[in-house]
Design a protein around this motif. Structure first.
Motif, PDB file in Angstrom:
ATOM      1  N   UNK A 198       0.834  -1.202   0.000  1.00  0.00           N
ATOM      2  CA  UNK A 198       0.000   0.000   0.000  1.00  0.00           C
ATOM      3  C   UNK A 198       0.871   1.256   0.000  1.00  0.00           C
ATOM      4  N   UNK A 199       1.908   1.238   0.824  1.00  0.00           N
ATOM      5  CA  UNK A 199       2.815   2.377   0.885  1.00  0.00           C
ATOM      6  C   UNK A 199       3.572   2.547  -0.429  1.00  0.00           C
ATOM      7  N   UNK A 200       3.959   1.425  -1.028  1.00  0.00           N
ATOM      8  CA  UNK A 200       4.676   1.501  -2.300  1.00  0.00           C
ATOM      9  C   UNK A 200       3.781   2.051  -3.403  1.00  0.00           C
ATOM     10  N   UNK A 201       2.533   1.645  -3.429  1.00  0.00           N
ATOM     11  CA  UNK A 201       1.595   2.149  -4.436  1.00  0.00           C
ATOM     12  C   UNK A 201       1.475   3.668  -4.332  1.00  0.00           C
ATOM     13  N   UNK A 202       1.396   4.177  -3.116  1.00  0.00           N
ATOM     14  CA  UNK A 202       1.302   5.624  -2.908  1.00  0.00           C
ATOM     15  C   UNK A 202       2.569   6.322  -3.380  1.00  0.00           C
ATOM     16  N   UNK A 203       3.717   5.740  -3.043  1.00  0.00           N
ATOM     17  CA  UNK A 203       4.996   6.326  -3.424  1.00  0.00           C
ATOM     18  C   UNK A 203       5.165   6.315  -4.938  1.00  0.00           C
ATOM     19  N   UNK A 204       4.853   5.183  -5.556  1.00  0.00           N
ATOM     20  CA  UNK A 204       4.980   5.049  -7.006  1.00  0.00           C
ATOM     21  C   UNK A 204       4.064   6.033  -7.722  1.00  0.00           C
ATOM     22  N   UNK A 205       2.861   6.205  -7.201  1.00  0.00           N
ATOM     23  CA  UNK A 205       1.909   7.149  -7.789  1.00  0.00           C
ATOM     24  C   UNK A 205       2.442   8.569  -7.743  1.00  0.00           C
ATOM     25  N   UNK A 206       3.056   8.938  -6.612  1.00  0.00           N
ATOM     26  CA  UNK A 206       3.629  10.279  -6.488  1.00  0.00           C
ATOM     27  C   UNK A 206       4.764  10.490  -7.488  1.00  0.00           C
ATOM     28  N   UNK A 207       5.585   9.474  -7.681  1.00  0.00           N
ATOM     29  CA  UNK A 207       6.680   9.596  -8.642  1.00  0.00           C
ATOM     30  C   UNK A 207       6.149   9.656 -10.080  1.00  0.00           C
ATOM     31  N   UNK A 208       5.120   8.880 -10.354  1.00  0.00           N
ATOM     32  CA  UNK A 208       4.522   8.904 -11.699  1.00  0.00           C
ATOM     33  C   UNK A 208       3.997  10.296 -12.032  1.00  0.00           C
ATOM     34  N   UNK A 209       3.396  10.962 -11.063  1.00  0.00           N
ATOM     35  CA  UNK A 209       2.882  12.318 -11.273  1.00  0.00           C
ATOM     36  C   UNK A 209       4.007  13.270 -11.664  1.00  0.00           C
ATOM     37  N   UNK A 210       5.201  13.000 -11.177  1.00  0.00           N
ATOM     38  CA  UNK A 210       6.346  13.885 -11.399  1.00  0.00           C
ATOM     39  C   UNK A 210       7.245  13.403 -12.542  1.00  0.00           C
TER      40      UNK A 210
END
Length: 271
Positions: A26-38
């Motif tokens: 769950x934490x990785x999904x959130x982190x990956x999503x933030x990086x994808x946005x950037x």
């Protein structure tokens, strides 16, 4: 403040994974999503093969890039980007020479979608090693290996002998190898010039980036070329002492969620 990097590279065992070989999905999904946005690429740089890493990152793999088998196979969003196999006869020579000098040991030979283990090794040890392969088979004679590209050999032996294995082989062969201390009792062997560092350099070049755009995390000897290449290099607190000498920073231990904590700190500071 914007993020100072455009790509993240992480080792697996002893770095991204905890000691149970797990991570918080769950934490990785959130982190990956933030990086994808950037527009930040998340790259796993591992001695593990892609077939294993796809299992490790089920549900995430197509959103990521991979430097697998210490740089021998490069994967961008699920598709092969490059590969660097070993010479078959060199592999067979190594499989003869190394055990002859250092004694019987557990060994894995990695082809594209499968790893082979020798039947002379105890079943319990084979079963343990099969986890890292993702897909494996047992073979009675190394000469019977299928006629397909071989990317890596992993010898289950004291890693302090890595430099000796490399030097002894290269002295007597035209095709050279590189040998890395991937764990305390594991040595990975690849084509000379292939490493996590070279793999990342080649992968990033395909994306228009360099080591100046990279933040990397590692703990073992095979992570040193990657840490040397990355502008923002982190050795794990639990990492080998000589690895820490090649990193600009120290991250909390893998058992303390070190990679996540460092990356989240960069995201928090950006805000």
């Amino acid at each position: 403040m914007t993020l100072p990097f455009k790509a993240v590279a992480v080792d697996m065992d002893g770095t991204f994974l905890d000691d149970r070989k797990q991570f918080n999905h769950e934490q990785f999904d959130q982190l990956l999503t933030e990086f994808e946005k950037r527009g930040v690429h998340f790259i796993v740089a591992s001695g593990r093969p892609y077939v294993r890493l796809k299992q490790d990152f089920k549900g995430f793999a197509d959103r990521m890039d991979f430097v697998t088998l210490n740089g021998s196979r490069l994967i961008i969003k699920g598709k092969d980007a490059a590969s660097y196999p070993m010479n078959r006869q060199d592999v067979l020579d190594l499989l003869d020479d190394v055990p002859a000098k250092y004694g019987k040991m557990a060994t894995m030979v990695f082809q594209k979608n499968i790893a082979y283990l020798h039947s002379e090794i105890d079943k319990d040890e084979r079963d343990f090693l099969a986890y890292f392969a993702g897909n494996s088979a047992v073979i009675d004679d190394w000469n019977d290996l299928p006629e397909e590209d071989i990317y890596q050999i992993t010898f289950g032996m004291d890693s302090k002998h890595a430099a000796d294995v490399e030097e002894a082989f290269n002295k007597n062969h035209d095709n050279k190898i590189s040998a890395f201390a991937s764990a305390t009792f594991a040595i990975d062997v690849n084509v000379k010039g292939v490493s996590k560092g070279s793999g990342l350099e080649r992968l990033l070049a395909k994306m228009g980036m360099t080591g100046d755009d990279l933040i990397a995390f590692g703990d073992g000897g095979n992570d040193i070329p990657m840490l040397d290449f990355a502008k923002y290099s982190y050795a794990m607190a639990n990492g080998m002492d000589n690895v820490k000498k090649h990193a600009k920073f120290i991250a909390p231990a893998n058992t303390e969620n070190g990679v996540f904590r460092v990356l989240q700190k960069y995201l928090d500071e950006e805000k």
